[in-house]
Design a protein around this motif. Structure first.
Motif, PDB file in Angstrom:
ATOM      1  N   GLN A 108       0.808  -1.224   0.000  1.00 15.65           N
ATOM      2  CA  GLN A 108       0.000   0.000   0.000  1.00 15.65           C
ATOM      3  C   GLN A 108       0.841   1.275   0.000  1.00 15.65           C
ATOM      4  OE1 GLN A 108      -2.574  -0.581   3.405  1.00 15.65           O
ATOM      5  NE2 GLN A 108      -4.183  -1.490   2.136  1.00 15.65           N
ATOM      6  N   ASN A 109       2.149   1.131   0.198  1.00 16.64           N
ATOM      7  CA  ASN A 109       3.036   2.298   0.201  1.00 16.64           C
ATOM      8  C   ASN A 109       3.617   2.583  -1.188  1.00 16.64           C
ATOM      9  OD1 ASN A 109       4.220   4.389   1.722  1.00 16.64           O
ATOM     10  ND2 ASN A 109       6.175   3.295   1.785  1.00 16.64           N
ATOM     11  N   ALA A 110       3.144   1.869  -2.229  1.00 10.74           N
ATOM     12  CA  ALA A 110       3.757   1.939  -3.553  1.00 10.74           C
ATOM     13  C   ALA A 110       3.732   3.358  -4.137  1.00 10.74           C
ATOM     14  CB  ALA A 110       3.057   0.961  -4.501  1.00 10.74           C
ATOM     15  N   GLU A 115       6.388   8.570  -5.656  1.00 11.19           N
ATOM     16  CA  GLU A 115       6.424  10.039  -5.618  1.00 11.19           C
ATOM     17  C   GLU A 115       7.633  10.567  -4.864  1.00 11.19           C
ATOM     18  OE1 GLU A 115       3.589  13.892  -4.543  1.00 11.19           O
ATOM     19  OE2 GLU A 115       2.891  11.872  -4.069  1.00 11.19           O
ATOM     20  N   ASN A 116       7.951   9.961  -3.731  1.00  9.32           N
ATOM     21  CA  ASN A 116       8.951  10.556  -2.838  1.00  9.32           C
ATOM     22  C   ASN A 116      10.291   9.826  -2.788  1.00  9.32           C
ATOM     23  OD1 ASN A 116       7.136  12.666  -1.801  1.00  9.32           O
ATOM     24  ND2 ASN A 116       6.024  10.950  -0.859  1.00  9.32           N
ATOM     25  N   GLU A 117      10.312   8.526  -3.118  1.00  9.32           N
ATOM     26  CA  GLU A 117      11.565   7.766  -3.081  1.00  9.32           C
ATOM     27  C   GLU A 117      11.708   6.927  -4.353  1.00  9.32           C
ATOM     28  OE1 GLU A 117      12.114   5.587   0.635  1.00  9.32           O
ATOM     29  OE2 GLU A 117      10.557   6.828   1.558  1.00  9.32           O
ATOM     30  N   PRO A 118      11.646   7.556  -5.514  1.00  6.10           N
ATOM     31  CA  PRO A 118      11.624   6.776  -6.761  1.00  6.10           C
ATOM     32  C   PRO A 118      12.874   5.930  -6.978  1.00  6.10           C
ATOM     33  CG  PRO A 118      12.004   9.097  -7.212  1.00  6.10           C
ATOM     34  CD  PRO A 118      11.626   9.011  -5.776  1.00  6.10           C
ATOM     35  N   ASP A 119      14.018   6.327  -6.405  1.00  2.00           N
ATOM     36  CA  ASP A 119      15.237   5.537  -6.592  1.00  2.00           C
ATOM     37  C   ASP A 119      15.061   4.113  -6.078  1.00  2.00           C
ATOM     38  OD1 ASP A 119      16.250   7.853  -7.593  1.00  2.00           O
ATOM     39  OD2 ASP A 119      17.911   8.043  -6.177  1.00  2.00           O
ATOM     40  N   ARG A 133      13.709   7.064 -11.969  1.00  3.96           N
ATOM     41  CA  ARG A 133      13.562   8.520 -11.802  1.00  3.96           C
ATOM     42  C   ARG A 133      12.559   9.102 -12.806  1.00  3.96           C
ATOM     43  NH1 ARG A 133      20.010   9.802 -10.601  1.00  3.96           N
ATOM     44  NH2 ARG A 133      19.922   9.040  -8.428  1.00  3.96           N
ATOM     45  N   LYS A 134      12.544   8.536 -14.023  1.00  2.00           N
ATOM     46  CA  LYS A 134      11.549   8.992 -15.003  1.00  2.00           C
ATOM     47  C   LYS A 134      10.136   8.672 -14.522  1.00  2.00           C
ATOM     48  CE  LYS A 134      12.016   8.154 -19.356  1.00  2.00           C
ATOM     49  NZ  LYS A 134      12.273   7.343 -20.578  1.00  2.00           N
ATOM     50  N   ILE A 135       9.969   7.483 -13.918  1.00  2.00           N
ATOM     51  CA  ILE A 135       8.664   7.100 -13.380  1.00  2.00           C
ATOM     52  C   ILE A 135       8.248   8.078 -12.282  1.00  2.00           C
ATOM     53  CG2 ILE A 135       7.454   5.366 -12.009  1.00  2.00           C
ATOM     54  CD1 ILE A 135       9.084   3.231 -13.562  1.00  2.00           C
ATOM     55  N   GLY A 136       9.165   8.390 -11.393  1.00  3.63           N
ATOM     56  CA  GLY A 136       8.871   9.320 -10.298  1.00  3.63           C
ATOM     57  C   GLY A 136       8.512  10.700 -10.809  1.00  3.63           C
ATOM     58  N   ALA A 143       0.438  14.146 -10.244  1.00  2.00           N
ATOM     59  CA  ALA A 143      -0.080  14.415  -8.898  1.00  2.00           C
ATOM     60  C   ALA A 143      -0.080  15.910  -8.611  1.00  2.00           C
ATOM     61  CB  ALA A 143       0.761  13.670  -7.855  1.00  2.00           C
ATOM     62  N   GLY A 144       0.974  16.601  -9.054  1.00 10.46           N
ATOM     63  CA  GLY A 144       1.061  18.038  -8.809  1.00 10.46           C
ATOM     64  C   GLY A 144      -0.030  18.806  -9.521  1.00 10.46           C
ATOM     65  N   LEU A 145      -0.286  18.460 -10.802  1.00  8.64           N
ATOM     66  CA  LEU A 145      -1.346  19.119 -11.553  1.00  8.64           C
ATOM     67  C   LEU A 145      -2.692  18.852 -10.906  1.00  8.64           C
ATOM     68  CD1 LEU A 145      -2.536  20.644 -13.939  1.00  8.64           C
ATOM     69  CD2 LEU A 145      -2.358  18.548 -15.296  1.00  8.64           C
ATOM     70  N   ARG A 146      -2.900  17.610 -10.497  1.00 14.79           N
ATOM     71  CA  ARG A 146      -4.179  17.254  -9.891  1.00 14.79           C
ATOM     72  C   ARG A 146      -4.404  18.012  -8.584  1.00 14.79           C
ATOM     73  NH1 ARG A 146      -3.822  12.215 -10.769  1.00 14.79           N
ATOM     74  NH2 ARG A 146      -2.936  11.582  -8.781  1.00 14.79           N
TER      75      ARG A 146
END
Length: 734
Positions: A108-110, A115-119, A133-136, A143-146
């Motif tokens: 559930q933390n995926a 968003e915060n720890e993509p590495d 990093r591209k995924i993040g 998320a930011g736009l939303r």
């Protein structure tokens, strides 16, 4: 919303999405199965759960749809919901297999990890650090736009504003707006002062906070640009701002001082007043005065000028009157000059003569006018290409929501002379841009009718230049023999002198139809427009323009447009319509652009040329309404423009228009609804401008008493402009 419903479900697929305004067509899976949902959904992805409020409707082609007015995203919370979201392809580089591996590892933390720890995603087999990093980055963008959409939607601010804000501020959008909500009022974002003010007060900003005071001052100055003022006297600006927000004189004076210190506002004594300018208006006025004064000092010596003019007369079978000949001589010898005159005084013949003289002098000459219609008319009369000033200068939108021109000081026009027709319509900003694009030695000829209404935009440029006596000016007053029989020309000149025409005389091109009540005026105008002029005088409705001094009442533009539209473009089976605000647009409607839009794209009919920009006063016809893609196509004769539905507030019906909006245009037939209106609208200048819009036929319908009132009222609304004073005080002035 009254009568609205709420539905909830997962986005199964995004059928269509417009990246410019967020408009989307979604397939949503809910308890009833798959439903089609339309609306503005910026940042929404397949796999997300939405709660939407709106109404059901039946589309003639696509069937039952839910039109969402508002929406809220419910973030995936369970492992199944997170997998469904990730497996949908909402995030680039994640498919079903990777989605399964990510959820298996992070549960559930995926989404928090993405968003915060993509590495950390690089710990999963098949995902490199670069891909992680591209995924993040992709998820954070969504998320930011939303988040900014959700934040602003609470205040009923359109998603389009949110998209523009996010484009500039990115993930810091909410922080930027929360820190100072008044940033939303910048033209790049497009929110109104009162919308930003609602957010600010809700967030706890004090009613006299510096941010609020500064925004209110700027709002007052911007608002008054639309009323034609280049500046506002300091005492008036303080009073107006205090009436707007009630922050107190002292706080507003402090706000003015702060705006001056940061350079947003310039305060300067001008024309005996302490004028407050927005900086870009101040610079436009200052540089215009400087350049006009400089051009006035450029005197040319042309040998054999009298012979050249004589050759032109003989070659073209023309005999110029004394003032016309003097105009040609001035055009040849001066760096800049102005030519003014009413209808029938030989202005067009004189302009053609100037052009032929410049050709004889081997000068490369450009012809231009503020509007497309005026440029087309200039081209036809001179048998030479003419363009709008914007197009000639290469207008393009900038990233800040404004406008820049390809041609400027660094890249001047390749022209030895420029002739500007309908110069009374040119505001201070456009004049500044035009002058900046002229080579130092380029000649300028300003042509227009100084007695017409001034420009819609700020300033009183043409009249200020003439009254300053800075450059030579010729006023043509003699009515030529071929025009003497015209009632339009004879009566408009009488009106301009303050004399009421005698309508007991009969004219072949002018009729006065006395009607006392507004209802009678409206009924007669509609009958003339829809039946009598087409049947009896051979004018098609497309050749007839109805003018009125006012928007209000049954004989104002709002009441007349609905009545006139039903007479020539009635509702019909299969004829597409779209409601926007108070107006219902229909295919075949005549419409008008009511504000400058620099960043809307257009194409020529053949599609072989593209450009940017549609401008206040442009008139066209609705060619298509595409409900599926939420666009409406308008044909402006020389270009086709696709409007997003969110942009339809920039259009209004144009079967009838106010006299102010008709400036720079000429119509084969004009019907003038002479109806009661507010005193500032019933002026001699308004009447004269209306009468001189007619080329072949003018029918005035209404009260002779109202017309008499207009003839007597020579008052012009005062415009705060410093150009005349600057020109008169210029050390470069002759």
């Amino acid at each position: 919303m009254a009568g609205s419903e709420m539905i909830e479900g997962f986005v199964s697929a995004i059928v269509y999405s417009n990246p410019d305004n967020g408009y989307s067509v979604l397939r949503v899976e809910n308890e009833d199965g798959l439903v089609t949902v339309t609306g503005s959904f910026p940042g929404v992805s397949a796999g997300e759960r939405l709660v939407m409020t709106g109404e059901w409707s039946t589309h003639p082609q696509y069937g039952e749809q839910f039109k969402a007015e508002t929406f809220e995203v419910k973030p995936p919370s369970t492992e199944d919901e997170i997998y469904r979201y990730l497996a949908s392809g909402a995030i680039k580089d994640i498919g079903p297999a990777k989605a399964r591996d990510i959820v298996k590892k992070f549960k559930q933390n995926a989404l928090n990890i993405i968003e915060n720890e993509p590495d950390s995603l690089a710990d999963i087999k098949g995902i490199s650090l670069r891909t992680a990093r591209k995924i993040g980055e992709g998820y954070r963008r969504q998320a930011g736009l939303r988040r900014i959409v959700d934040f602003l939607s609470k205040y009923d601010i359109k998603p389009l504003v949110a998209m523009r804000v996010y484009k500039y501020f990115g993930d810091e959008s909410i922080e930027a707006v929360s820190e100072n909500p008044y940033v939303l009022t910048h033209e790049a974002y497009g929110a109104e002062f009162f919308e930003a003010d609602t957010i600010a007060l809700d967030l706890g900003f004090q009613s006299d906070s510096p941010e609020r005071v500064s925004a209110a001052i700027v709002f007052e100055l911007v608002h008054n640009l639309r009323n034609g003022h280049s500046f506002i006297p300091k005492d008036k600006l303080i009073r107006a701002t205090d009436q707007l927000i009630g922050a107190g004189t002292e706080n507003i004076m402090d706000g003015l001082e702060a705006l001056c210190e940061c350079g947003d506002i310039v305060i300067q004594d001008i024309a005996g007043l302490e004028g407050c300018y927005l900086r870009h208006i101040f610079e436009a006025e200052h540089h215009t005065a400087e350049r006009i004064s400089g051009m006035a000092s450029q005197v040319q010596t042309v040998s054999g000028l009298e012979k050249l003019i004589g050759d032109i007369e003989r070659e073209h079978g023309i005999e110029y009157a004394d003032m016309q000949r003097k105009t040609l001589e001035l055009a040849a010898s001066c760096g800049a000059m102005a030519l003014t005159g009413g209808p029938g005084t030989g202005k067009t013949t004189t302009v053609r003569g100037i052009l032929m003289l410049f050709d004889a002098l081997n000068l490369k000459t450009r012809l231009c006018s503020p509007t497309g219609r005026a440029a087309k008319r200039l081209s036809e009369t001179c048998q030479r290409e003419a363009a709008t000033i914007h197009r000639m200068l290469g207008a393009k939108p900038d990233e800040g929501g404004g406008l820049y021109f390809d041609h400027n000081e660094e890249n001047p026009l390749k022209a030895d002379a420029v002739i500007v027709d309908e110069s009374s319509m040119v505001d201070i900003l456009l004049m500044h841009s035009l002058l900046a694009a002229l080579k130092p030695e380029c000649r300028l000829v300003l042509v227009g009718d100084a007695d017409q209404l001034p420009s819609v935009g700020p300033g009183n440029v043409f009249a200020d230049i003439i009254r300053s006596n800075t450059i030579p000016t010729i006023a043509l007053t003699e009515i030529f023999r071929q025009a003497e029989g015209s009632g339009i020309i004879k009566c408009s000149h009488l009106v301009n002198k303050g004399v009421m025409p005698d309508f007991s005389n009969t004219f072949p091109d002018l009729f006065f139809m006395r009607r006392q009540s507004e209802g009678q005026v409206a009924e007669t105008v509609a009958e003339l427009f829809g039946r009598r002029l087409p049947e009896n005088m051979g004018f098609e409705p497309s050749q007839i323009q109805v003018l009125t001094p006012t928007r209000k009442g049954v004989a104002g533009t709002v009441g007349l447009n609905e009545r006139l539209r039903e007479s020539v473009n009635p509702k019909g089976a299969g004829k597409k319509e779209k409601q926007s605000g108070d107006f219902i647009f229909r295919v075949g409607d005549k419409v008008m652009q009511i504000r400058n839009n620099y960043d809307i794209m257009w194409k020529t009919h053949g599609g072989d040329f593209e450009g940017m920009g549609v401008f206040n006063g442009d008139v066209g016809t609705v060619k298509d309404i595409d409900n599926a893609n939420e666009t409406m196509t308008v044909d402006y004769e020389d270009k086709l423009v696709n409007y997003l539905f969110e942009q339809l507030s920039e259009l209004e019906p144009a079967f009838a228009m106010t006299v102010h909006k008709s400036q720079g245009s000429e119509y084969p037939a004009v019907i003038l609804a002479m109806t009661a209106a507010a005193p500032p609208l019933l002026t001699r200048g308004v009447l004269y401008t209306a009468m001189t819009r007619a080329k072949n036929l003018l029918v005035i319908v209404g009260s002779q008493e109202v017309m008499g009132q207009m003839v007597k009222n020579e008052k012009r609304q005062r415009r705060y402009s410093g150009l005349r004073a600057r020109l008169a005080a210029s050390p470069l002035r002759n």
